[in-house]
Design an enzyme around this catalytic site. Structure first.
Site, PDB file in Angstrom:
ATOM      1  N   ARG A 169      -8.783  -0.572   4.294  1.00  0.00           N
ATOM      2  CA  ARG A 169      -7.886   0.453   3.756  1.00  0.00           C
ATOM      3  C   ARG A 169      -6.526  -0.145   3.416  1.00  0.00           C
ATOM      4  NH1 ARG A 169      -6.650   5.043   7.431  1.00  0.00           N
ATOM      5  NH2 ARG A 169      -5.299   5.355   5.650  1.00  0.00           N
TER       6      ARG A 169
ATOM      7  N   ILE B 295       7.897   7.076  16.781  1.00  0.00           N
ATOM      8  CA  ILE B 295       7.596   7.764  15.519  1.00  0.00           C
ATOM      9  C   ILE B 295       6.354   8.651  15.647  1.00  0.00           C
ATOM     10  CG2 ILE B 295       7.194   7.490  13.031  1.00  0.00           C
ATOM     11  CD1 ILE B 295       9.898   6.361  13.881  1.00  0.00           C
TER      12      ILE B 295
ATOM     13  N   LYS C 236       0.835  -1.205   0.000  1.00  0.00           N
ATOM     14  CA  LYS C 236       0.000   0.000   0.000  1.00  0.00           C
ATOM     15  C   LYS C 236       0.870   1.256   0.000  1.00  0.00           C
ATOM     16  CE  LYS C 236      -1.728   1.651   4.046  1.00  0.00           C
ATOM     17  NZ  LYS C 236      -1.408   3.060   4.317  1.00  0.00           N
ATOM     18  N   ASN C 237       1.895   1.278   0.862  1.00  0.00           N
ATOM     19  CA  ASN C 237       2.651   2.527   1.038  1.00  0.00           C
ATOM     20  C   ASN C 237       3.665   2.792  -0.073  1.00  0.00           C
ATOM     21  OD1 ASN C 237       1.133   3.121   3.218  1.00  0.00           O
ATOM     22  ND2 ASN C 237       2.686   2.614   4.753  1.00  0.00           N
TER      23      ASN C 237
ATOM     24  N   ASP D  90       4.632   0.661  11.988  1.00  0.00           N
ATOM     25  CA  ASP D  90       3.433   0.035  11.427  1.00  0.00           C
ATOM     26  C   ASP D  90       3.259  -1.426  11.866  1.00  0.00           C
ATOM     27  OD1 ASP D  90       2.760   2.372  10.167  1.00  0.00           O
ATOM     28  OD2 ASP D  90       3.543   1.789   8.204  1.00  0.00           O
TER      29      ASP D  90
ATOM     30  N   CYS E  49      -5.421  13.521  12.768  1.00  0.00           N
ATOM     31  CA  CYS E  49      -5.401  12.129  12.327  1.00  0.00           C
ATOM     32  C   CYS E  49      -5.352  11.255  13.561  1.00  0.00           C
ATOM     33  CB  CYS E  49      -4.189  11.964  11.430  1.00  0.00           C
ATOM     34  SG  CYS E  49      -3.276  10.479  11.589  1.00  0.00           S
TER      35      CYS E  49
ATOM     36  N   ARG F 281       0.748  14.776  13.170  1.00  0.00           N
ATOM     37  CA  ARG F 281       1.298  14.578  11.819  1.00  0.00           C
ATOM     38  C   ARG F 281       1.302  15.847  10.963  1.00  0.00           C
ATOM     39  NH1 ARG F 281      -1.078   9.091   9.401  1.00  0.00           N
ATOM     40  NH2 ARG F 281       0.903   8.927   8.318  1.00  0.00           N
ATOM     41  N   PRO F 282       2.150  16.790  11.312  1.00  0.00           N
ATOM     42  CA  PRO F 282       2.205  18.040  10.545  1.00  0.00           C
ATOM     43  C   PRO F 282       2.822  17.836   9.154  1.00  0.00           C
ATOM     44  CG  PRO F 282       3.918  18.004  12.217  1.00  0.00           C
ATOM     45  CD  PRO F 282       3.099  16.758  12.423  1.00  0.00           C
ATOM     46  N   VAL F 283       2.764  18.905   8.323  1.00  0.00           N
ATOM     47  CA  VAL F 283       3.358  18.830   6.970  1.00  0.00           C
ATOM     48  C   VAL F 283       4.468  19.878   6.799  1.00  0.00           C
ATOM     49  CG1 VAL F 283       1.351  17.820   5.823  1.00  0.00           C
ATOM     50  CG2 VAL F 283       1.514  20.313   6.024  1.00  0.00           C
ATOM     51  N   ASP F 284       4.954  20.420   7.936  1.00  0.00           N
ATOM     52  CA  ASP F 284       5.959  21.485   7.847  1.00  0.00           C
ATOM     53  C   ASP F 284       7.202  21.072   7.058  1.00  0.00           C
ATOM     54  OD1 ASP F 284       6.298  19.689  10.005  1.00  0.00           O
ATOM     55  OD2 ASP F 284       7.703  21.025  11.010  1.00  0.00           O
ATOM     56  N   LEU F 285       7.635  19.821   7.209  1.00  0.00           N
ATOM     57  CA  LEU F 285       8.873  19.400   6.545  1.00  0.00           C
ATOM     58  C   LEU F 285       8.653  19.205   5.042  1.00  0.00           C
ATOM     59  CD1 LEU F 285      10.202  16.953   9.302  1.00  0.00           C
ATOM     60  CD2 LEU F 285      10.819  19.350   8.898  1.00  0.00           C
TER      61      LEU F 285
ATOM     62  N   ARG G 245      -4.505  11.080   4.283  1.00  0.00           N
ATOM     63  CA  ARG G 245      -3.421  12.044   4.430  1.00  0.00           C
ATOM     64  C   ARG G 245      -2.443  12.033   3.263  1.00  0.00           C
ATOM     65  NH1 ARG G 245      -2.179  14.575   8.763  1.00  0.00           N
ATOM     66  NH2 ARG G 245      -0.035  14.641   8.040  1.00  0.00           N
TER      67      ARG G 245
HETATM   68  N1  EPU Z   1       6.578  14.794  10.575  1.00  0.00           N
HETATM   69  C1  EPU Z   1       6.712  16.115  10.900  1.00  0.00           C
HETATM   70  N2  EPU Z   1       6.589  17.045   9.902  1.00  0.00           N
HETATM   71  C2  EPU Z   1       6.352  16.697   8.627  1.00  0.00           C
HETATM   72  C3  EPU Z   1       6.213  15.332   8.278  1.00  0.00           C
HETATM   73  C4  EPU Z   1       6.343  14.388   9.298  1.00  0.00           C
HETATM   74  O1  EPU Z   1       6.925  16.465  12.057  1.00  0.00           O
HETATM   75  O2  EPU Z   1       6.235  17.584   7.774  1.00  0.00           O
HETATM   76  C5  EPU Z   1       6.678  13.793  11.656  1.00  0.00           C
HETATM   77  C6  EPU Z   1       5.409  12.975  11.809  1.00  0.00           C
HETATM   78  O3  EPU Z   1       4.455  13.648  12.593  1.00  0.00           O
HETATM   79  C7  EPU Z   1       5.936  11.726  12.463  1.00  0.00           C
HETATM   80  C8  EPU Z   1       7.313  11.563  11.843  1.00  0.00           C
HETATM   81  O4  EPU Z   1       7.667  12.838  11.308  1.00  0.00           O
HETATM   82  O5  EPU Z   1       6.079  11.926  13.830  1.00  0.00           O
HETATM   83  C9  EPU Z   1       7.395  10.558  10.728  1.00  0.00           C
HETATM   84  O6  EPU Z   1       6.399  10.840   9.743  1.00  0.00           O
HETATM   85  P1  EPU Z   1       6.568  10.354   8.245  1.00  0.00           P
HETATM   86  O7  EPU Z   1       6.534  11.535   7.347  1.00  0.00           O
HETATM   87  O8  EPU Z   1       7.777   9.474   8.164  1.00  0.00           O
HETATM   88  O9  EPU Z   1       5.278   9.454   8.048  1.00  0.00           O
HETATM   89  P2  EPU Z   1       4.244   9.502   6.840  1.00  0.00           P
HETATM   90  O10 EPU Z   1       4.975   9.625   5.553  1.00  0.00           O
HETATM   91  O11 EPU Z   1       3.160  10.434   7.150  1.00  0.00           O
HETATM   92  C10 EPU Z   1       4.373   6.957   6.282  1.00  0.00           C
HETATM   93  C11 EPU Z   1       3.397   5.841   6.149  1.00  0.00           C
HETATM   94  C12 EPU Z   1       2.880   5.473   7.524  1.00  0.00           C
HETATM   95  C13 EPU Z   1       4.075   5.059   8.392  1.00  0.00           C
HETATM   96  C14 EPU Z   1       5.112   6.182   8.430  1.00  0.00           C
HETATM   97  C15 EPU Z   1       6.367   5.815   9.163  1.00  0.00           C
HETATM   98  C16 EPU Z   1       2.396   6.106   3.956  1.00  0.00           C
HETATM   99  C17 EPU Z   1       1.190   6.415   3.151  1.00  0.00           C
HETATM  100  N3  EPU Z   1       2.286   6.245   5.290  1.00  0.00           N
HETATM  101  O12 EPU Z   1       3.656   8.038   6.877  1.00  0.00           O
HETATM  102  O13 EPU Z   1       2.014   4.371   7.348  1.00  0.00           O
HETATM  103  O14 EPU Z   1       3.632   4.773   9.683  1.00  0.00           O
HETATM  104  O15 EPU Z   1       5.477   6.552   7.086  1.00  0.00           O
HETATM  105  O16 EPU Z   1       6.968   4.711   8.600  1.00  0.00           O
HETATM  106  O17 EPU Z   1       3.424   5.737   3.419  1.00  0.00           O
HETATM  107  C18 EPU Z   1       0.128   3.027   7.770  1.00  0.00           C
HETATM  108  O18 EPU Z   1       0.345   2.485   6.672  1.00  0.00           O
HETATM  109  O19 EPU Z   1      -0.690   2.567   8.610  1.00  0.00           O
HETATM  110  C19 EPU Z   1       0.857   4.241   8.105  1.00  0.00           C
HETATM  111  C20 EPU Z   1       0.467   5.081   9.053  1.00  0.00           C
END
Ligand code: EPU
Length: 429
Positions: A408, A338, A22-23, A316, A126, A131-135, A102
């Site tokens: 999902r 995480i 999925k991911n 996960d 969520c 889970r912010p998007v700042d980065l 998301r």
């Molecule tokens: N984070 C920030 N700012 C950002 C982006 C992330 O602070 O702009 C933080 C997040 O809040 C979190 C950490 O960084 O604390 C890691 O987040 P990451 O960006 O790595 O996670 P993601 O891309 O949102 C993906 C998977 C998740 C999986 C995580 C970690 C997909 C669609 N989702 O999420 O999968 O848990 O990586 O490996 O690829 C799931 O499949 O159930 C799932 C939640």
């Protein structure tokens, strides 16, 4: 609303085909926005998230056709998607759609890279944390995008195209790395991503982008270098097997005992989880078909595990491991680093008779002799499947509500488990 009924106590024996990840599928589908030619994705799992992303991409004008079943294909063979983003009619991703998944926020990267602009709803809260998007926005700004937040929407503009740059992530982020790689592929000049996520799904998307003509090296390491190209082309790509689905069924076999071959599984994608299972007392053997997982006779040994980015133990699989530890012979400790608030399964596992104490990001689990079936529900995908694992070993009947979370991310979960002897069925309505 569908529910899943499980009567616990049966061992799992047989084989389970592992679906495409999925991911990886979600960012691969989003990467199709980077080209006006057709991207063909094979081994795409049949999941609610994939269907929803099809609708979201459709809203931008993307045409997706799904191949029918071919002679000789089984119900478990993944689908083949032909994705054509030749004509993007709308660069806005609305709240109604983004708030339901998301990952759809990530369309911001290919849209601004190829179209020079994107307007994408902020994803909002969520179930597993803020889970912010700042980065993600930092990455796009580093490539020259102008970012503005307006009434709940992020507007990204780069009318003259993106420019390569250096992106140094202060923490490892999968979403940030996907966005940076996609955007930099079409930027002018070269980009270096420092502290990149090393998850196999990043490598899979980079492989596909390279087939489309991108120049990405170092994916799978923490330093990725991308030489931007003016245009990407169509390509054909097969989605990598789902390591989280693999780990989930491995935990299920560990829980019930038995002997199962996880077909198509790639053990190198989840070495950390298999190392933990070996410590627990489970036999894990790579085979030509995939991975064989067996536990016969021996009890479940307790573990101390901390989740961390790849190649560490994946967040996960944290809920699934916790379900397994509820029946360990002793005390286990699981630390989640995480996501904050990714412990919603705890209270539901307790309803089945588990002994779990929470202290901040650390859960202490005292193994019990027996779990007992009960009605349960969960608020996210991995939490839901942890309840299924617990129910497979619980005495009596468990009804898992809110099955749409499972749909999902797990393709035909009840079929795959019942084919191995589990008493599990979907109850509709
Ligand atoms: N984070 C920030 N700012 C950002 C982006 C992330 O602070 O702009 C933080 C997040 O809040 C979190 C950490 O960084 O604390 C890691 O987040 P990451 O960006 O790595 O996670 P993601 O891309 O949102 C993906 C998977 C998740 C999986 C995580 C970690 C997909 C669609 N989702 O999420 O999968 O848990 O990586 O490996 O690829 C799931 O499949 O159930 C799932 C939640």
């Amino acid at each position: 609303m569908d529910r899943i009924r499980i009567t616990g106590g049966r061992k799992l024996n047989g084989s389970i085909p592992i679906s495409g990840a999925k991911n990886a599928t979600l960012p691969l589908m989003i990467a199709s926005l980077l080209t006006d030619q057709v991207l063909v994705l094979e081994n795409v799992p049949r999941l609610a998230d994939v269907n929803l992303l099809q609708r979201i991409l459709g809203n931008h004008g993307v045409d997706i056709t799904v191949n029918g079943k071919r002679v000789g294909e089984t119900q478990y063979d993944g689908q083949t998607l032909h994705i054509n983003a030749g004509n993007i009619i709308d660069t806005t991703a609305p709240y109604e759609l983004v708030s339901r998944m998301r990952a759809s926020f990530w369309v911001i990267a290919p849209l601004v890279a190829r179209m020079g602009q994107a307007r994408v709803s902020m994803p909002g809260g969520c179930a597993i944390g803020t889970r912010p998007v700042d980065l993600l926005l930092m990455a796009l700004s580093s490539l020259g995008a102008e970012i503005e937040i307006d009434r709940g929407y992020v507007i990204a503009r780069a009318p003259d195209g993106l420019k390569g740059g250096t992106i140094a992530f202060p923490k490892v982020t999968v979403s940030g790395t996907h966005v940076a790689v996609m955007a930099a592929s079409l930027a002018r000049g070269s980009t270096v991503i420092e502290n990149a996520a090393r998850e196999p799904e990043i490598g899979d998307v980079a492989d596909c982008l390279n087939k489309m003509g991108a120049k990405i090296s170092g994916a799978g390491t923490s330093r990725i270098v991308i030489e931007g190209v003016p245009k990407l082309t169509g390509a054909r790509h097969r989605v990598v097997p789902d390591r989280i689905e693999t780990g989930t069924y491995a935990m299920a076999v560990a829980m019930t005992g038995g002997d199962v071959v996880l077909e198509n599984a790639r053990p190198e994608l989840l070495q950390a989880a298999f190392d933990v299972l070996a410590h627990v007392g489970v036999e894990v053997t790579p085979t030509n078909a995939g991975v064989r997982v067996a536990r016969n006779g021996s009890g479940i040994a307790p573990v101390e595990v901390t989740t961390s980015p790849f190649p560490g133990f994946p967040t996960d699989l944290q809920a699934q491991l916790m379900a397994l530890m509820t029946r360990a012979k002793g005390t286990s400790r699981i630390t989640e680093t995480i996501f904050e608030n990714r412990f919603m399964h705890v209270q539901e596992l307790v309803r089945l008779g588990a002994h779990i104490a929470l202290d901040g990001e650390c859960a202490t689990i005292e193994g019990v002799e027996t779990l007992t079936g009960a009605p349960v529900m969960a608020t996210d995908l991995r939490a839901s499947v942890s309840l299924v694992i617990a129910a497979l070993a619980a005495e009596g009947e468990t009804m898992v509500h809110r099955v749409y979370h499972l749909d999902r991310g797990f393709e035909r979960l009840e079929d795959k488990l019942s084919a191995c002897g589990a008493a599990i069925e979907r109850v509709s309505g």
